[in-house]
Design an enzyme around this catalytic site. Structure first.
Site, PDB file in Angstrom:
ATOM      1  CG  HIS A   9      39.636  59.888  43.380  1.00 15.29           C
ATOM      2  ND1 HIS A   9      38.503  59.782  42.600  1.00 15.29           N
ATOM      3  CD2 HIS A   9      39.360  60.855  44.301  1.00 15.29           C
ATOM      4  CE1 HIS A   9      37.599  60.648  43.038  1.00 15.29           C
ATOM      5  NE2 HIS A   9      38.092  61.306  44.071  1.00 15.29           N
TER       6      HIS A   9
ATOM      7  CG  ASP B 106      44.155  61.047  39.145  1.00 15.20           C
ATOM      8  OD1 ASP B 106      44.187  62.286  39.032  1.00 15.20           O
ATOM      9  OD2 ASP B 106      43.308  60.445  39.826  1.00 15.20           O
TER      10      ASP B 106
ATOM     11  CD  GLN C  71      44.195  65.892  45.543  1.00 14.23           C
ATOM     12  OE1 GLN C  71      44.673  66.910  46.044  1.00 14.23           O
ATOM     13  NE2 GLN C  71      42.902  65.620  45.614  1.00 14.23           N
TER      14      GLN C  71
ATOM     15  CE  LYS D 196      40.531  67.030  43.019  1.00 12.18           C
ATOM     16  NZ  LYS D 196      39.549  66.861  44.075  1.00 12.18           N
TER      17      LYS D 196
ATOM     18  CB  CYS E 226      36.630  59.269  46.151  1.00 11.11           C
ATOM     19  SG  CYS E 226      35.194  60.317  46.238  1.00 11.11           S
TER      20      CYS E 226
HETATM   21  N1  PLP Z   1      41.717  61.765  41.245  1.00  7.70           N
HETATM   22  C1  PLP Z   1      42.108  62.279  42.413  1.00  7.70           C
HETATM   23  C2  PLP Z   1      43.437  61.870  42.975  1.00  7.70           C
HETATM   24  C3  PLP Z   1      41.286  63.176  43.102  1.00  7.70           C
HETATM   25  O1  PLP Z   1      41.685  63.668  44.274  1.00  7.70           O
HETATM   26  C4  PLP Z   1      40.044  63.546  42.522  1.00  7.70           C
HETATM   27  C5  PLP Z   1      39.135  64.471  43.225  1.00  7.70           C
HETATM   28  O2  PLP Z   1      39.004  64.445  44.422  1.00  7.70           O
HETATM   29  C6  PLP Z   1      39.697  62.987  41.289  1.00  7.70           C
HETATM   30  C7  PLP Z   1      40.547  62.105  40.687  1.00  7.70           C
HETATM   31  C8  PLP Z   1      38.403  63.318  40.615  1.00  7.70           C
HETATM   32  O3  PLP Z   1      38.380  64.632  40.203  1.00  7.70           O
HETATM   33  P1  PLP Z   1      37.040  65.288  39.645  1.00  7.70           P
HETATM   34  O4  PLP Z   1      35.944  64.898  40.620  1.00  7.70           O
HETATM   35  O5  PLP Z   1      37.315  66.723  39.679  1.00  7.70           O
HETATM   36  O6  PLP Z   1      36.791  64.755  38.308  1.00  7.70           O
END
Ligand code: PLP
Length: 406
Positions: free
Chosen positions: A122, A199, A202, A225, A364
């Site tokens: 992401h 990370d 998910q 999430k 993203c």
């Molecule tokens: N990493 C992954 C795999 C994600 O799906 C997301 C959110 O869509 C993020 C990071 C970023 O999360 P946040 O916007 O809640 O900081």
């Protein structure tokens, strides 16, 4: 026993209509709905128990501080961290990864040093490393996924060279649903003396996660999430990495003493939590984690596995739907295009008319989309409250798209 209909009763929003149709919420990968206990906890925190934390000696501040601080231990339990002292509270994964970039990586990297990333990260796990590329001349080394969307842990380990300072990988792709073997990556990277950031945005939603077993050095999670409020989250930091980090933001709470000429810092993890935090958001996250743990992460995973099997079978029956990612470890995330001229945005608009909420776009994850050779996809992502009946509504709506656009 897992009872999806009973769980749905806890999420009042699922009973509403959208465009005259019952809502079918399949955008959980972007953000999950909140159970009533979380909404009630937020209301109580503001209506009856609100004050700033860590500062006042009065009753309300003590209540708020106790509830807020209690969440650290809940997150530690949720992730099976050794101690609540490993948990830095923050606003979500984006903040967590940026903190590691500033507080841990930047001070120990110089031009030519490398960070190994997978192509399916992401942007939250890409852009903070581009910052270091721009500022310090750090090199980003990319590891591709194969045609099925699998990331070979050995390929990640092989990409680690003498100049690699960090590996940063997702535990579960937000586009392909692939669950990555981060435990093998951690073991291989550690054998080469390189820490690993995972990370967990998910993954933590869909399955039990044990950061101790995985051996992660950093593990980022995001509250919205996890059926909790937006603006809440945390990052697990292993004890030895915690001692290596420099403070990231300066301000109240993170200091022990400030004089005209000097400053001394609070102990970790407070040292990395400057300023008034998301008090109520964090309290809400604690209640959301209690809710998930009460339902049981194993039970949630089993329910979603059934749902995925069903969705897979139904989508496979539509030979004009192209599901991205065929990994054997694929979780409850289905990104797809459909044959014909339809753009993902058009598909999503038609689905919305049928009450079905999905995400459309590049998620993203532009480097991954580029690697896959697709401009944009629709993404249906499931949560604990979704049902096979809802999969059927999705399929009916897709058939309508096919009729309209083919
Ligand atoms: N990493 C992954 C795999 C994600 O799906 C997301 C959110 O869509 C993020 C990071 C970023 O999360 P946040 O916007 O809640 O900081």
């Amino acid at each position: 026993m897992f009872d999806v209909l009973k769980i749905r009763e806890d999420f009042s929003i699922l009973g509403r209509q959208v465009n005259g149709k019952p809502l079918v919420y399949l955008d959980n990968g972007a953000s999950a709905q909140k159970p009533q206990v979380v909404i009630d906890a937020i209301n109580t925190a503001y209506a009856e128990e609100y004050a700033n934390v860590h500062r006042g000696l009065h009753l309300l501040s003590s209540i708020a501080t106790e509830k807020y601080e209690g969440v650290r231990a809940k997150i530690a339990r949720f992730l099976n961290a050794a101690s609540e002292d490993n948990i830095i509270l923050n606003s979500g994964t984006t903040e967590g990864i940026n903190m590691v970039s500033y507080a841990w990586a930047a001070p120990r990297m110089q031009a030519g040093d490398e960070i190994v990333l997978s192509i399916m990260e992401h942007h939250a796990n890409i852009v903070p490393w581009h910052f270091l590329r721009e500022r310090l001349g750090v090199v980003i080394k990319w590891v591709d996924v194969d045609a099925k969307g699998d990331l070979d842990p050995e390929a990640v380990i092989a990409a680690i060279g003498p100049k690699t300072k960090l590996v940063a990988v997702t535990h579960m792709s937000n586009v392909l649903g692939t669950v990555v073997d981060v435990k093998t990556i951690c073991a291989g990277a550690h054998a080469k003396g390189v820490p690993v950031l995972v990370d967990g945005s998910q993954s933590t939603v869909h399955m039990p996660v044990d950061v101790t077993d995985i051996g992660a050095d950093f593990y980022a999670i995001t509250g919205h999430k996890l059926y909790g409020p937006s603006g809440s989250g945390a990052i697990y930091v292993a004890a030895d990495r915690m001692t290596e980090m420099r403070p990231f933001m300066g301000g109240g709470d993170m200091i022990r003493e400030v004089t005209r000429d000097t400053v001394t810092y609070n102990d970790a993890p407070m040292k990395f939590e400057a300023g008034t935090p998301g008090i109520v958001q964090t309290i809400g996250l604690g209640v959301a984690l209690d809710y998930m743990m009460d339902v049981g992460m194993g039970a949630i995973a089993a329910h979603e596995a059934d749902l995925c099997r069903y969705a897979r079978g139904r989508l496979d029956g539509l030979n004009w739907v192209n599901v991205q990612g065929q990994s054997a470890t694929k979780g409850a995330i289905f990104s797809f295009t459909i044959d014909g001229a339809a753009h993902a945005h058009d598909i999503s608009t038609v689905l919305d008319k049928k009450g079905v909420a999905v995400r459309a776009g590049t998620h993203c994850a532009m480097p991954l989309m580029d690697h896959m050779g697709v401009g944009a996809t629709c993404r249906a992502s499931f949560g604990m409250y979704n049902t096979t009946d809802e999969v059927d509504v999705l399929i009916d709506a897709l058939e309508l798209c096919h009729d309209l656009f083919a």
